[in-house]
Design a protein around this motif. Structure first.
Motif, PDB file in Angstrom:
ATOM      1  N   UNK A   1     -16.785  -5.621  -7.415  1.00  0.00           N
ATOM      2  CA  UNK A   1     -16.299  -6.989  -7.238  1.00  0.00           C
ATOM      3  C   UNK A   1     -15.160  -7.056  -6.212  1.00  0.00           C
ATOM      4  N   UNK A   2     -14.923  -5.948  -5.537  1.00  0.00           N
ATOM      5  CA  UNK A   2     -13.778  -5.876  -4.628  1.00  0.00           C
ATOM      6  C   UNK A   2     -13.887  -6.891  -3.493  1.00  0.00           C
ATOM      7  N   UNK A   3     -15.072  -7.029  -2.923  1.00  0.00           N
ATOM      8  CA  UNK A   3     -15.230  -7.967  -1.801  1.00  0.00           C
ATOM      9  C   UNK A   3     -15.238  -9.416  -2.288  1.00  0.00           C
ATOM     10  N   UNK A   4     -15.869  -9.663  -3.424  1.00  0.00           N
ATOM     11  CA  UNK A   4     -15.989 -11.027  -3.918  1.00  0.00           C
ATOM     12  C   UNK A   4     -14.635 -11.647  -4.224  1.00  0.00           C
TER      13      UNK A   4
ATOM     14  N   UNK B   1     -13.690  -0.465  -0.325  1.00  0.00           N
ATOM     15  CA  UNK B   1     -13.395   0.080  -1.649  1.00  0.00           C
ATOM     16  C   UNK B   1     -14.124   1.407  -1.850  1.00  0.00           C
ATOM     17  N   UNK B   2     -13.514   2.298  -2.619  1.00  0.00           N
ATOM     18  CA  UNK B   2     -14.143   3.579  -2.960  1.00  0.00           C
ATOM     19  C   UNK B   2     -15.317   3.304  -3.898  1.00  0.00           C
TER      20      UNK B   2
ATOM     21  N   UNK C   1     -10.384 -12.036 -14.227  1.00  0.00           N
ATOM     22  CA  UNK C   1      -9.035 -12.175 -14.780  1.00  0.00           C
ATOM     23  C   UNK C   1      -8.035 -11.298 -14.029  1.00  0.00           C
ATOM     24  N   UNK C   2      -8.455 -10.104 -13.640  1.00  0.00           N
ATOM     25  CA  UNK C   2      -7.572  -9.197 -12.903  1.00  0.00           C
ATOM     26  C   UNK C   2      -7.220  -9.796 -11.545  1.00  0.00           C
TER      27      UNK C   2
ATOM     28  N   UNK D   1     -10.084  -1.509  -5.443  1.00  0.00           N
ATOM     29  CA  UNK D   1     -10.191  -0.667  -4.245  1.00  0.00           C
ATOM     30  C   UNK D   1     -10.408   0.798  -4.552  1.00  0.00           C
ATOM     31  N   UNK D   2     -10.013   1.235  -5.751  1.00  0.00           N
ATOM     32  CA  UNK D   2     -10.070   2.650  -6.079  1.00  0.00           C
ATOM     33  C   UNK D   2      -8.769   3.344  -5.717  1.00  0.00           C
ATOM     34  N   UNK D   3      -8.685   4.618  -5.982  1.00  0.00           N
ATOM     35  CA  UNK D   3      -7.462   5.373  -5.708  1.00  0.00           C
ATOM     36  C   UNK D   3      -7.768   6.602  -4.863  1.00  0.00           C
TER      37      UNK D   3
END
Length: 358
Positions: free
Chosen positions: A62-65, A72-73, A171-172, A220-222
Motif C-alpha cells: 500500500x506504499x504507493x497508494x 518500497x522494499x 489508519x497508519x 517503505x520497509x527498513x
C-alpha cells in the motif's frame, strides 16, 4: 657457526618503548652464549566487510497508494561487500632459524626480545616503538525506526485492533499526516500545549519525527547495515603466487574459509621483486659467517595484492625474511672495551636497522 638446540636460560621481563620485552644476559651460567630465533615474516590480512539487510514493511503493498512511495522494499534481502582490506606484516620466531651468539669469557652483552620472542636489540634497551597501523573496528547495526520506543507509541489502539491489513494501512497513513500537522503546529506556535522551553520543544519534535519514521517504515520497509572485521594470516613462501584464494565472502555468513564454496573468492597474489643475497668481499666472493657471530636476516622484497570482484583492494610492497638469507656480525664488536657496539633489529624481518657504538 651452526644452528643449535635450545637450552634453559634465565630472563628478566622489562617494559620498553610501549612493549613488553625480555632481557637475556650473557654470563657464566650460559657460557656467555645467547640463544635466539630470527623471525620469519607473516602478513595478517584484515578484512572489513559491510552487510546490508533490507526488510519489507507490513504495508509495502500500500506504499504507493497512501504515501506515493515507489521504491518500497518488496522482498527481504541480505548483501555483503568488502569495505576495506589492510595488510599488516609481523614477525614470529622461526624455530628453523635458531642461533647462538657466542662471546668471550667475562663479557656481559645482553639481548632484548619482544613479546613474539623475536630479537629487537643487542646491548641497548632503547628500542624504537613501531608505528601503529590503524585497523578497522566492527560496527553494530543501528536500530531501525521500527526498533525504537517511538514505534510502539505510533501504533494507535484502533490500528492494533483491526484485523484488516488494508484498514491498518489506511489508519497508519492517516496517523502519519496527523503527526505532520502536529509538528507544524508546534513549529508555528499554534499548538494548544506548546512546550515551555526550547529543549522541551525539541524533544517533542524529535518524538513526533520518530513516530512518523516508524509508521513510514511500515510502508517503505527498513534497511540496516553493520560491519565485521576478520583476519586471515598469510605465511609467504619463497615463490611467486598468483590468485591464491585466501578466504571467501558469503552474503549470509560474512567471511568464510577458502574451501567454503558458498562465498565469492578473495584472491592474493605475491610477486617477488628482489631476493636477499649474502654480502661479498672485495674479490666478489661471498663472505664467510663469523665464528660465534650475531646472526641477522637480509630479507628480500615482494609486492602483495589482494583482489575481490576483479578489483584490487589492497596493495603493499613488503620486506619478507623468507625471501632472503642469514648472515652474521663479528661478536667482538659488542665486547670492545673502548667502544662496544649496539644493534637494533627489525622485529618483522630480522634485518639490521641500526648498528652503532655507545
Amino acid at each position: 657457526m651452526k644452528k643449535i638446540l635450545a637450552i634453559a636460560m634465565a630472563f628478566v621481563a622489562l617494559a620498553a618503548a610501549g612493549q613488553t620485552t625480555t632481557k637475556l644476559e650473557a654470563g657464566k651460567n650460559n657460557e656467555y652464549g645467547l640463544i635466539y630465533s630470527l623471525p620469519k615474516t607473516l602478513v595478517d590480512i584484515v578484512i572489513e566487510t559491510e552487510t546490508t539487510v533490507k526488510t519489507p514493511g507490513e504495508f509495502n503493498n500500500y506504499a504507493r497508494r497512501y504515501l506515493n512511495i515507489t521504491d518500497a522494499v518488496r522482498t527481504p534481502s541480505q548483501t555483503s561487500k568488502v569495505k576495506s582490506i589492510t595488510l599488516v606484516p609481523r614477525g614470529v620466531a622461526d624455530q628453523d632459524n635458531r642461533w647462538t651468539m657466542q662471546f668471550k669469557s667475562g663479557a656481559t652483552p645482553f639481548l632484548m626480545l619482544n613479546e613474539a620472542n623475536v630479537p629487537v636489540a643487542l646491548n641497548t634497551e632503547d628500542i624504537l616503538e613501531q608505528a601503529a597501523i590503524e585497523l578497522p573496528v566492527a560496527v553494530a547495526a543501528q536500530p531501525t525506526p521500527l526498533e525504537t520506543p517511538a514505534a510502539r507509541q505510533a501504533v494507535t489502539q484502533e490500528m492494533s485492533q483491526s484485523a484488516s491489513t488494508s484498514k491498518r494501512a489506511e489508519l497508519a497513513a492517516q496517523r502519519i499526516f496527523e503527526l505532520r500537522d502536529n509538528r507544524n503546529d508546534l513549529i508555528s506556535g499554534q499548538a494548544e500545549n506548546t512546550p515551555p522551553d526550547g529543549r522541551s520543544l525539541q524533544l517533542a519534535l524529535d518524538n513526533l519525527s520518530a513516530q512518523e519514521a516508524a509508521l513510514t517504515a511500515m510502508f517503505a520497509g527498513t534497511e540496516s547495515s553493520y560491519t565485521e572485521v576478520s583476519t586471515v594470516t598469510f605465511d609467504p613462501t619463497d615463490e611467486d603466487i598468483a590468485n591464491k584464494v585466501i578466504a571467501r565472502l558469503s552474503a549470509t555468513e560474512g567471511i568464510v574459509p577458502a574451501d567454503d564454496l558458498s562465498g565469492e573468492p578473495i584472491y592474493l597474489s605475491m610477486h617477488i621483486a628482489e631476493r636477499g643475497i649474502l654480502p661479498k668481499d672485495d674479490k666478489g666472493e661471498e663472505k664467510k659467517f663469523p665464528k660465534g657471530g650475531v646472526a641477522y636476516n637480509i630479507p628480500g622484497n615482494a609486492r602483495i595484492t589482494v583482489d575481490f570482484r576483479d578489483r584490487t583492494i589492497a596493495d603493499l610492497n613488503i620486506a619478507i625474511a623468507q625471501l632472503g638469507v642469514t648472515f652474521g656480525l663479528d661478536p667482538r664488536l659488542f665486547t670492545d672495551k673502548k667502544a662496544p657496539a649496539y644493534l637494533l633489529l627489525d622485529p618483522t624481518t630480522g634485518a639490521i636497522t641500526t648498528l652503532g657504538t655507545k
